[in-house]
Motif scaffolding. Structure first.
Motif, PDB file in Angstrom:
ATOM      1  N   GLY A  80      -8.706  -1.081  -0.283  1.00  0.00           N
ATOM      2  CA  GLY A  80      -9.050  -0.324  -1.479  1.00  0.00           C
ATOM      3  C   GLY A  80      -8.252   0.965  -1.589  1.00  0.00           C
ATOM      4  O   GLY A  80      -7.788   1.336  -2.674  1.00  0.00           O
ATOM      5  N   VAL A  81      -8.086   1.654  -0.465  1.00  0.00           N
ATOM      6  CA  VAL A  81      -7.293   2.889  -0.452  1.00  0.00           C
ATOM      7  C   VAL A  81      -5.824   2.572  -0.758  1.00  0.00           C
ATOM      8  O   VAL A  81      -5.155   3.307  -1.502  1.00  0.00           O
ATOM      9  CB  VAL A  81      -7.419   3.595   0.909  1.00  0.00           C
ATOM     10  CG1 VAL A  81      -6.488   4.813   0.970  1.00  0.00           C
ATOM     11  CG2 VAL A  81      -8.862   4.007   1.170  1.00  0.00           C
ATOM     12  N   ALA A  82      -5.327   1.459  -0.190  1.00  0.00           N
ATOM     13  CA  ALA A  82      -3.939   1.060  -0.426  1.00  0.00           C
ATOM     14  C   ALA A  82      -3.708   0.749  -1.904  1.00  0.00           C
ATOM     15  O   ALA A  82      -2.660   1.094  -2.468  1.00  0.00           O
ATOM     16  CB  ALA A  82      -3.597  -0.155   0.430  1.00  0.00           C
ATOM     17  N   ILE A  83      -4.682   0.095  -2.541  1.00  0.00           N
ATOM     18  CA  ILE A  83      -4.578  -0.201  -3.969  1.00  0.00           C
ATOM     19  C   ILE A  83      -4.503   1.088  -4.777  1.00  0.00           C
ATOM     20  O   ILE A  83      -3.687   1.224  -5.693  1.00  0.00           O
ATOM     21  CB  ILE A  83      -5.770  -1.057  -4.437  1.00  0.00           C
ATOM     22  CG1 ILE A  83      -5.679  -2.473  -3.850  1.00  0.00           C
ATOM     23  CG2 ILE A  83      -5.816  -1.138  -5.958  1.00  0.00           C
ATOM     24  CD1 ILE A  83      -6.884  -3.335  -4.153  1.00  0.00           C
ATOM     25  N   PHE A  84      -5.362   2.041  -4.433  1.00  0.00           N
ATOM     26  CA  PHE A  84      -5.392   3.327  -5.144  1.00  0.00           C
ATOM     27  C   PHE A  84      -4.038   4.029  -5.055  1.00  0.00           C
ATOM     28  O   PHE A  84      -3.489   4.476  -6.074  1.00  0.00           O
ATOM     29  CB  PHE A  84      -6.492   4.214  -4.567  1.00  0.00           C
ATOM     30  CG  PHE A  84      -6.472   5.621  -5.092  1.00  0.00           C
ATOM     31  CD1 PHE A  84      -7.036   5.920  -6.324  1.00  0.00           C
ATOM     32  CD2 PHE A  84      -5.882   6.649  -4.362  1.00  0.00           C
ATOM     33  CE1 PHE A  84      -7.013   7.219  -6.831  1.00  0.00           C
ATOM     34  CE2 PHE A  84      -5.850   7.940  -4.860  1.00  0.00           C
ATOM     35  CZ  PHE A  84      -6.421   8.221  -6.090  1.00  0.00           C
ATOM     36  N   VAL A  85      -3.489   4.117  -3.847  1.00  0.00           N
ATOM     37  CA  VAL A  85      -2.220   4.824  -3.646  1.00  0.00           C
ATOM     38  C   VAL A  85      -1.076   4.084  -4.334  1.00  0.00           C
ATOM     39  O   VAL A  85      -0.259   4.694  -5.047  1.00  0.00           O
ATOM     40  CB  VAL A  85      -1.921   4.978  -2.138  1.00  0.00           C
ATOM     41  CG1 VAL A  85      -0.533   5.581  -1.928  1.00  0.00           C
ATOM     42  CG2 VAL A  85      -2.987   5.844  -1.467  1.00  0.00           C
ATOM     43  N   ALA A  86      -1.014   2.763  -4.124  1.00  0.00           N
ATOM     44  CA  ALA A  86       0.068   1.968  -4.717  1.00  0.00           C
ATOM     45  C   ALA A  86       0.015   2.009  -6.235  1.00  0.00           C
ATOM     46  O   ALA A  86       1.053   2.137  -6.908  1.00  0.00           O
ATOM     47  CB  ALA A  86      -0.016   0.519  -4.226  1.00  0.00           C
ATOM     48  N   TRP A  87      -1.183   1.927  -6.786  1.00  0.00           N
ATOM     49  CA  TRP A  87      -1.339   1.942  -8.242  1.00  0.00           C
ATOM     50  C   TRP A  87      -0.934   3.299  -8.820  1.00  0.00           C
ATOM     51  O   TRP A  87      -0.272   3.373  -9.850  1.00  0.00           O
ATOM     52  CB  TRP A  87      -2.782   1.625  -8.622  1.00  0.00           C
ATOM     53  CG  TRP A  87      -2.926   1.147 -10.049  1.00  0.00           C
ATOM     54  CD1 TRP A  87      -2.967   1.909 -11.174  1.00  0.00           C
ATOM     55  CD2 TRP A  87      -3.018  -0.207 -10.483  1.00  0.00           C
ATOM     56  NE1 TRP A  87      -3.087   1.125 -12.280  1.00  0.00           N
ATOM     57  CE2 TRP A  87      -3.131  -0.186 -11.897  1.00  0.00           C
ATOM     58  CE3 TRP A  87      -3.049  -1.437  -9.820  1.00  0.00           C
ATOM     59  CZ2 TRP A  87      -3.259  -1.349 -12.653  1.00  0.00           C
ATOM     60  CZ3 TRP A  87      -3.171  -2.601 -10.576  1.00  0.00           C
ATOM     61  CH2 TRP A  87      -3.271  -2.551 -11.968  1.00  0.00           C
ATOM     62  N   LEU A  88      -1.344   4.376  -8.141  1.00  0.00           N
ATOM     63  CA  LEU A  88      -1.005   5.723  -8.593  1.00  0.00           C
ATOM     64  C   LEU A  88       0.507   5.912  -8.637  1.00  0.00           C
ATOM     65  O   LEU A  88       1.053   6.472  -9.599  1.00  0.00           O
ATOM     66  CB  LEU A  88      -1.639   6.760  -7.662  1.00  0.00           C
ATOM     67  CG  LEU A  88      -1.308   8.235  -7.946  1.00  0.00           C
ATOM     68  CD1 LEU A  88      -1.820   8.643  -9.328  1.00  0.00           C
ATOM     69  CD2 LEU A  88      -1.892   9.128  -6.862  1.00  0.00           C
TER      70      LEU A  88
END
Length: 282
Positions: free
Chosen positions: A212-220
């Motif tokens: 979930g954290v990886a998705i947040f960072v990658a998406w940002l």
């Protein structure tokens, strides 16, 4: 002695025949399959065939290696296989796009080989064709099983992406901006992994939280800040963009805007999901 001589003669003839067929195949690929006029068509066909091949391999590997796969419904298994294809495509197109945008001299501002928005190469055109073949195949799957694999937003996303890719591939216009947008595919493997973890019953695991954290960072980075950079780049090169064909001009302006709005909407959902997951951990 005669027997050995016969074996050597047969072996030499086999080698020569193989080299002959190899040379003929090389000529066929060079003069037809990878000739400039045929690249758009052969690359799209290669993308469709790759979709089918990876889909079948994902199904085969998952059947024998993942117990959770066999417990899924038919539609969920199709979704599982489909995400395997989208993950591999995302990895391929992200690497290629990063190369062309940041490392290749093809679109470099320091290269005086004409307008940036009109530059292309056989390799860049072939890479776009692979993605066109993927989007055609994936859109067909989404429409076939609608709405199981995605709602209207997925149809809009794939349709706009496919049209923009196809135009850029056939005309050679705006390939730089097409590859910039394709970098956003780097978020796809993380999204698919989240779905896989959910299907495997690992929603409360540390892996699910890290994902979930990886998705947040990658998406940002890849779907918010990257699009800001795209708009800034278009602004800096607006004199070149204005020289594009009307269709290409509209695609360069409209497609990133529509995708950026959708990305912001999805980003809001990602933030809510991450906050919900973190709240459960406290």
């Amino acid at each position: 002695m005669v027997w050995q001589f016969c074996i050597m003669a047969v072996s030499q003839r086999t080698v020569l025949a193989f080299k002959s067929y190899q040379n003929q195949a090389g000529v066929l690929v060079k003069n037809y399959l990878l000739a400039d006029p045929f690249i758009p068509y052969t690359s799209v066909l290669a993308g469709v065939l790759a979709f089918k091949l990876v889909y079948d391999l994902t199904q085969l590997i998952s059947t024998f290696n993942f117990r959770s796969y066999n417990a899924l419904t038919k539609t969920q298994r199709i979704d599982w296989n489909n995400r395997g294809v989208s993950t591999l495509h995302a990895i391929f197109t992200s690497i290629v796009s990063l190369y062309f945008v940041f490392w290749s001299d093809l679109f470099s501002d320091h290269d005086f080989a004409g307008l940036i928005i009109l530059r292309s190469s056989p390799l860049s055109t072939f890479a776009l064709g692979i993605s066109v073949g993927y989007f055609i195949s994936d859109l067909g799957m989404i429409c076939w099983l609608y709405p199981s694999l995605g709602g209207v937003e997925y149809i809009v996303h794939h349709s706009l992406s496919g049209i923009a890719l196809a135009y850029s591939m056939f005309t050679g216009e705006g390939q730089l901006y097409t590859f910039m947008v394709l970098i956003s595919e780097v978020t796809t493997p993380e999204i698919n992994m989240r779905w896989y973890l959910d299907m495997a019953g690992l929603k409360r695991s540390n892996a699910y939280l890290i994902n979930g954290v990886a998705i947040f960072v990658a998406w940002l980075v890849a779907r918010i800040l990257l699009f800001v950079y795209i708009f800034y780049h278009v602004y800096l090169h607006h004199d070149q963009v204005m020289q594009m064909h009307a269709v290409g001009f509209l695609l360069v302006l409209c497609v990133p805007v529509v995708l950026a709005v959708m990305n912001l909407m999805w980003f809001g959902k990602i933030i809510k999901g991450l906050m919900k997951t973190l709240a459960k951990r406290q």
